[in-house]
Scaffold this motif. Structure first.
Motif, PDB file in Angstrom:
ATOM      1  N   ALA A  22      50.851  26.529  28.538  1.00  0.00           N
ATOM      2  CA  ALA A  22      49.612  27.264  28.238  1.00  0.00           C
ATOM      3  C   ALA A  22      48.917  27.586  29.551  1.00  0.00           C
ATOM      4  CB  ALA A  22      48.720  26.410  27.353  1.00  0.00           C
ATOM      5  N   ALA A  23      49.371  28.658  30.182  1.00  0.00           N
ATOM      6  CA  ALA A  23      48.875  28.972  31.522  1.00  0.00           C
ATOM      7  C   ALA A  23      47.404  29.403  31.502  1.00  0.00           C
ATOM      8  CB  ALA A  23      49.718  30.096  32.117  1.00  0.00           C
ATOM      9  N   GLU A  24      46.698  29.050  32.579  1.00  0.00           N
ATOM     10  CA  GLU A  24      45.316  29.506  32.779  1.00  0.00           C
ATOM     11  C   GLU A  24      45.353  30.974  33.206  1.00  0.00           C
ATOM     12  OE1 GLU A  24      42.314  27.869  32.622  1.00  0.00           O
ATOM     13  OE2 GLU A  24      43.410  26.198  31.694  1.00  0.00           O
ATOM     14  N   PRO A  25      44.320  31.744  32.892  1.00  0.00           N
ATOM     15  CA  PRO A  25      44.317  33.132  33.374  1.00  0.00           C
ATOM     16  C   PRO A  25      44.180  33.179  34.886  1.00  0.00           C
ATOM     17  CG  PRO A  25      42.205  32.538  32.395  1.00  0.00           C
ATOM     18  CD  PRO A  25      43.132  31.397  32.119  1.00  0.00           C
ATOM     19  N   LEU A  26      44.736  34.230  35.493  1.00  0.00           N
ATOM     20  CA  LEU A  26      44.573  34.419  36.932  1.00  0.00           C
ATOM     21  C   LEU A  26      43.118  34.784  37.215  1.00  0.00           C
ATOM     22  CD1 LEU A  26      47.702  36.689  37.505  1.00  0.00           C
ATOM     23  CD2 LEU A  26      47.449  34.261  38.137  1.00  0.00           C
ATOM     24  N   LEU A  27      42.692  34.569  38.455  1.00  0.00           N
ATOM     25  CA  LEU A  27      41.324  34.952  38.844  1.00  0.00           C
ATOM     26  C   LEU A  27      41.074  36.429  38.565  1.00  0.00           C
ATOM     27  CD1 LEU A  27      40.372  33.388  42.288  1.00  0.00           C
ATOM     28  CD2 LEU A  27      39.401  32.964  40.025  1.00  0.00           C
ATOM     29  N   SER A  28      42.093  37.264  38.885  1.00  0.00           N
ATOM     30  CA  SER A  28      41.914  38.706  38.697  1.00  0.00           C
ATOM     31  C   SER A  28      41.728  39.044  37.210  1.00  0.00           C
ATOM     32  CB  SER A  28      43.120  39.463  39.265  1.00  0.00           C
ATOM     33  OG  SER A  28      44.295  38.943  38.697  1.00  0.00           O
ATOM     34  N   GLU A  29      42.428  38.292  36.342  1.00  0.00           N
ATOM     35  CA  GLU A  29      42.280  38.540  34.895  1.00  0.00           C
ATOM     36  C   GLU A  29      40.878  38.152  34.437  1.00  0.00           C
ATOM     37  OE1 GLU A  29      46.355  37.750  32.589  1.00  0.00           O
ATOM     38  OE2 GLU A  29      45.838  36.155  33.963  1.00  0.00           O
ATOM     39  N   ARG A  30      40.387  37.031  34.980  1.00  0.00           N
ATOM     40  CA  ARG A  30      39.055  36.561  34.587  1.00  0.00           C
ATOM     41  C   ARG A  30      37.996  37.588  34.993  1.00  0.00           C
ATOM     42  NH1 ARG A  30      37.296  31.452  32.969  1.00  0.00           N
ATOM     43  NH2 ARG A  30      39.362  30.594  33.289  1.00  0.00           N
ATOM     44  N   LYS A  31      38.145  38.074  36.240  1.00  0.00           N
ATOM     45  CA  LYS A  31      37.175  39.052  36.732  1.00  0.00           C
ATOM     46  C   LYS A  31      37.252  40.340  35.892  1.00  0.00           C
ATOM     47  CE  LYS A  31      35.901  41.498  40.939  1.00  0.00           C
ATOM     48  NZ  LYS A  31      36.264  41.821  42.308  1.00  0.00           N
ATOM     49  N   GLY A  32      38.469  40.771  35.610  1.00  0.00           N
ATOM     50  CA  GLY A  32      38.652  42.003  34.840  1.00  0.00           C
ATOM     51  C   GLY A  32      38.056  41.877  33.442  1.00  0.00           C
ATOM     52  N   LEU A  33      38.218  40.688  32.850  1.00  0.00           N
ATOM     53  CA  LEU A  33      37.704  40.501  31.494  1.00  0.00           C
ATOM     54  C   LEU A  33      36.170  40.502  31.468  1.00  0.00           C
ATOM     55  CD1 LEU A  33      39.044  39.950  28.646  1.00  0.00           C
ATOM     56  CD2 LEU A  33      37.988  37.731  28.872  1.00  0.00           C
ATOM     57  N   ILE A  34      35.570  39.930  32.505  1.00  0.00           N
ATOM     58  CA  ILE A  34      34.098  39.931  32.565  1.00  0.00           C
ATOM     59  C   ILE A  34      33.599  41.380  32.604  1.00  0.00           C
ATOM     60  CG2 ILE A  34      32.111  39.351  34.028  1.00  0.00           C
ATOM     61  CD1 ILE A  34      33.689  36.788  34.854  1.00  0.00           C
ATOM     62  N   LEU A  35      34.255  42.202  33.414  1.00  0.00           N
ATOM     63  CA  LEU A  35      33.838  43.614  33.515  1.00  0.00           C
ATOM     64  C   LEU A  35      34.073  44.345  32.183  1.00  0.00           C
ATOM     65  CD1 LEU A  35      35.113  44.411  37.112  1.00  0.00           C
ATOM     66  CD2 LEU A  35      32.726  44.297  36.361  1.00  0.00           C
ATOM     67  N   GLU A  36      35.191  44.028  31.552  1.00  0.00           N
ATOM     68  CA  GLU A  36      35.490  44.659  30.254  1.00  0.00           C
ATOM     69  C   GLU A  36      34.442  44.256  29.214  1.00  0.00           C
ATOM     70  OE1 GLU A  36      39.255  43.448  28.551  1.00  0.00           O
ATOM     71  OE2 GLU A  36      38.739  44.334  26.618  1.00  0.00           O
ATOM     72  N   HIS A  37      34.086  42.965  29.226  1.00  0.00           N
ATOM     73  CA  HIS A  37      33.099  42.458  28.268  1.00  0.00           C
ATOM     74  C   HIS A  37      31.765  43.190  28.460  1.00  0.00           C
ATOM     75  CE1 HIS A  37      31.766  38.602  25.972  1.00  0.00           C
ATOM     76  NE2 HIS A  37      31.099  39.655  25.565  1.00  0.00           N
ATOM     77  N   PHE A  38      31.389  43.339  29.721  1.00  0.00           N
ATOM     78  CA  PHE A  38      30.117  44.022  30.011  1.00  0.00           C
ATOM     79  C   PHE A  38      30.178  45.488  29.568  1.00  0.00           C
ATOM     80  CE2 PHE A  38      27.131  46.300  32.779  1.00  0.00           C
ATOM     81  CZ  PHE A  38      25.968  45.661  32.380  1.00  0.00           C
ATOM     82  N   ALA A  39      31.308  46.137  29.821  1.00  0.00           N
ATOM     83  CA  ALA A  39      31.437  47.555  29.448  1.00  0.00           C
ATOM     84  C   ALA A  39      31.332  47.716  27.928  1.00  0.00           C
ATOM     85  CB  ALA A  39      32.768  48.111  29.958  1.00  0.00           C
ATOM     86  N   LEU A  40      31.980  46.812  27.195  1.00  0.00           N
ATOM     87  CA  LEU A  40      31.922  46.893  25.724  1.00  0.00           C
ATOM     88  C   LEU A  40      30.497  46.643  25.232  1.00  0.00           C
ATOM     89  CD1 LEU A  40      35.173  44.884  24.814  1.00  0.00           C
ATOM     90  CD2 LEU A  40      34.743  47.274  24.242  1.00  0.00           C
ATOM     91  N   LEU A  41      29.851  45.642  25.819  1.00  0.00           N
ATOM     92  CA  LEU A  41      28.467  45.341  25.418  1.00  0.00           C
ATOM     93  C   LEU A  41      27.542  46.509  25.725  1.00  0.00           C
ATOM     94  CD1 LEU A  41      27.866  41.642  26.553  1.00  0.00           C
ATOM     95  CD2 LEU A  41      27.427  42.542  24.270  1.00  0.00           C
ATOM     96  N   SER A  42      27.721  47.118  26.903  1.00  0.00           N
ATOM     97  CA  SER A  42      26.851  48.235  27.307  1.00  0.00           C
ATOM     98  C   SER A  42      26.984  49.400  26.341  1.00  0.00           C
ATOM     99  CB  SER A  42      27.219  48.756  28.697  1.00  0.00           C
ATOM    100  OG  SER A  42      27.016  47.775  29.636  1.00  0.00           O
ATOM    101  N   ARG A  43      28.230  49.630  25.914  1.00  0.00           N
ATOM    102  CA  ARG A  43      28.459  50.760  25.019  1.00  0.00           C
ATOM    103  C   ARG A  43      27.677  50.581  23.712  1.00  0.00           C
ATOM    104  NH1 ARG A  43      34.416  51.437  23.414  1.00  0.00           N
ATOM    105  NH2 ARG A  43      34.783  50.975  25.580  1.00  0.00           N
TER     106      ARG A  43
END
Ligand SMILES: Cc1cc2nc3c(=O)[nH]c(=O)nc-3n(C[C@H](O)[C@H](O)[C@H](O)COP(=O)(O)O)c2cc1C
Length: 331
Positions: free
Chosen positions: A247-268
């Motif tokens: 059960a691998a942990e997400p990479l740092l880049s994935e974590r950062k990308g998901l935060i931005l995606e979450h914000f974009a979805l919320l903003s919309r």
């Protein structure tokens, strides 16, 4: 494959209903990351029944998250039935009834966890909703209202008899709130007594514990709440542990990308300013397991829009990347 009534789900991992958390953007994310079923925040049946616009907004959904379970709460059978119909008209694929909420303002109306001391009302509500609801119906309960003998078994038998298609058990008493430990033995006892699928919930904070609750209690499905906040990857981690043994942990880049995606979805959905406010708490959750996150909290607190969010996470993730490069500390 896991079925609730006639609804087929890809797996038996379910995102718990969480007020203030399981809004549309959050649900879209956990669904994409492997949850077999996502659930709305709890929605006031009375608010839906009287046509309150703000309450109705909670029904907003997206085809990508479906089938969606919509959770309603209330103490009046007619309002609950009408609310279920409205939710289904607006895209609910499953209706879930809340019989566990410990909030005082809910309890004092006889709804949520208060229903566990009123079996007659439970019967009336489930019967009324079942009568009008042509999609699967589920009920979410706790062990009982206050410490003492559990009523989960009796309520489970009753809701099954009234036509519910599955039962979720969060084995804490309502008066416990979230203190103490979930007593999984209650889930085992309910599972022994009823035939409809039982979904086990409470204190599943890792993929290993998800496997453990299934084997230990015999429950059919697993519902995860707090552990998915900040770690929505937990669903794919559970699937990966089951399929590949890790059960691998997400990479740092994935974590950062998901935060931005979450914000974009919320903003919309909410607009940038409200999204920024909502995202501050989320950022603390997304980073709480990482080094140095406490030092960055003041930066997170100042987030007011995309610019400040991007600056705060750029500076934090650069700090993490530097640590990774120099000390090999992080995944
Ligand atoms: C912030 C928060 C909001 C919640 N909102 C709801 C809700 O709207 N409906 C509900 O049935 N349970 C709600 N719960 C309870 C969760 O669905 C779940 O039963 C509980 O957190 C135990 O699971 P966990 O240990 O995996 O978190 C909430 C819990 C939290 C922490």
């Amino acid at each position: 494959m896991f079925c609730i009534g006639n609804v087929r789900l890809e797996n038996n991992l379910i995102m718990a209903p969480m007020a203030g958390i399981t809004n549309l953007p959050f649900r879209m994310i956990v669904k994409r990351l492997g949850a077999g079923l996502v659930t709305s925040e709890m929605i006031s049946a009375m608010g839906l029944a009287i046509g309150d616009k703000k309450t109705r907004d909670y029904l907003m959904s997206d085809p990508a998250e479906r089938p969606l379970a919509v959770q309603i709460f209330g103490a009046k059978p007619e309002a609950m039935a009408l609310a279920a119909e409205i939710a289904v008209e607006n895209g609910a694929g499953i209706i879930d009834i809340n019989m566990g909420c410990p909030a005082k303002k809910v309890i004092k109306t006889g709804a949520g966890g208060a229903l566990l001391r009123d079996p007659k009302k439970v019967r009336e509500i489930v019967t009324a909703v079942r009568k009008v609801c042509h999609v699967p119906l589920t009920v979410k309960i706790r062990s009982g209202l206050s410490a003492g003998p559990t009523v989960a078994e009796e309520i489970g038998l009753m809701v099954e008899d009234c036509g519910a298609d599955a039962l979720t058990v969060h084995p804490r008493f309502v008066t416990q709130g979230f203190s103490g430990h979930a007593d999984w033995a209650v889930i085992s006892r309910v599972k022994e007594r009823i035939k409809i699928p039982v979904i086990g919930n409470g204190d599943i904070v890792s993929p290993v514990l998800a496997q453990k609750i299934l084997t230990q209690t015999g429950c059919d499905g697993v519902m995860i709440g707090r552990a998915a906040v900040g770690n929505p990857w937990i669903f794919q981690q559970i699937l990966s542990l089951e399929n590949n043994g890790n059960a691998a942990e997400p990479l740092l880049s994935e974590r950062k990308g998901l935060i931005l995606e979450h914000f974009a979805l919320l903003s919309r959905i909410k607009g940038e300013i409200r999204a920024a406010k909502n995202m501050r708490g989320m950022l603390i959750s997304y980073t709480k397991c990482l080094p140095g996150s406490r030092c960055f909290r003041s930066k997170f607190a100042n987030i007011s829009g995309l610019d400040t969010l991007a600056a705060a996470i750029d500076s934090y993730f650069s700090f993490l990347q530097d640590g990774l490069n120099s000390e090999n500390l992080l995944p």
